[in-house]
Design an enzyme around this catalytic site. Sequence first.
Site, PDB file in Angstrom:
ATOM      1  N   THR A  99       0.742  -1.144  -0.049  1.00  0.00           N
ATOM      2  CA  THR A  99       0.071  -0.057  -0.111  1.00  0.00           C
ATOM      3  C   THR A  99       0.710   1.308   0.031  1.00  0.00           C
ATOM      4  OG1 THR A  99      -1.892  -1.250   1.163  1.00  0.00           O
ATOM      5  CG2 THR A  99      -1.740   1.177   1.168  1.00  0.00           C
ATOM      6  N   LYS A 174      -7.631   1.433  -2.575  1.00  0.00           N
ATOM      7  CA  LYS A 174      -7.378   1.214  -1.314  1.00  0.00           C
ATOM      8  C   LYS A 174      -7.145   2.282  -0.380  1.00  0.00           C
ATOM      9  CE  LYS A 174      -5.317  -1.327   1.907  1.00  0.00           C
ATOM     10  NZ  LYS A 174      -4.089  -2.280   1.778  1.00  0.00           N
ATOM     11  N   LYS A 242       0.087   5.300   8.185  1.00  0.00           N
ATOM     12  CA  LYS A 242       0.906   5.254   7.205  1.00  0.00           C
ATOM     13  C   LYS A 242      -0.300   5.328   6.004  1.00  0.00           C
ATOM     14  CE  LYS A 242       2.124   1.922   4.942  1.00  0.00           C
ATOM     15  NZ  LYS A 242       1.532   1.171   3.716  1.00  0.00           N
TER      16      LYS A 242
END
Length: 290
Positions: A99, A174, A242
């Site tokens: 990701t 995502k 993150k």
Amino acid sequence: MSQIRVAFIGLGVMGYPMAGHCQKAGFPVTVYNRTTVKAEQWSQEFGGDFAATPREAAEQADFVLVCVGNDEDVRSVMMGDDGVLAGIGQGSIVIDHTTTSAELARELNEAAHAAGAEFLDAPVSGGQAGAENGQLAIMAGGEASAFARAEPVFAAYGKAWDLLGPAGSGQQCKMVNQICIAGILQGLSEGLALAMSSGLDVEKVQKILSGGAAQSWQLENRAHTMARDEYDFGFAIDWMVKDLGYSLEEAERRGLTLPVASQVRSFYQELQAQGMNRCDTSVLLRRLIK
């Protein structure tokens, strides 16, 4: 299947079982991990090979799968004299399951094409359990031809996959996923805080709510563990901080304000400061019930 050779870069909690599924599916797999002992352990368990550098792993691979930590981790294994792109063969496909930012995906797409390869950004959802059970959802960005070639590999560890658009689209999808999860978990935490402080039986609450409009994966899989104050598993808040950071940066570039995602990220940062970095993202409840 045995004609397709796979390299897998990164053997964390996701990559280790994903690489194992590829080997079990009949793809000869060569792995690389920054900590060599982990690569040796994987090789002993699954029977595949391991390489000393990402370049060496990529040299004979038709597909190079990457699953590391963040943008800089991806660059470190992709670029440079020992990186994947230095060893990639003509027509091979790099699939980045990390990701990352959508900007990095577009950057890597250009770099892969310059090296004569193809590229898909393909982050996954389903967590450690999904990786271990081969039941991941895979969100891809890139060319349709590369995606079609990659589908037999996706089938080794995925339950659902789709092409969302050009390079970067997988990462953008995502981001949507993580934003939704953050909001759901905060709502679930607040709901459980009220239920617990009211003396309600959480098991009964979870059961009845699962039959109505509040049903969600988080309710089904996390309500019980949250009620027991169990968080030493699952998706670490370090990674969610993150991921939400990438989401908020992307939103800012598009002139959007995401107040819930921003606030929940700040809640996770509070929990990080209390040493809960590796706790599951459902640990939000601890902010409400001391």
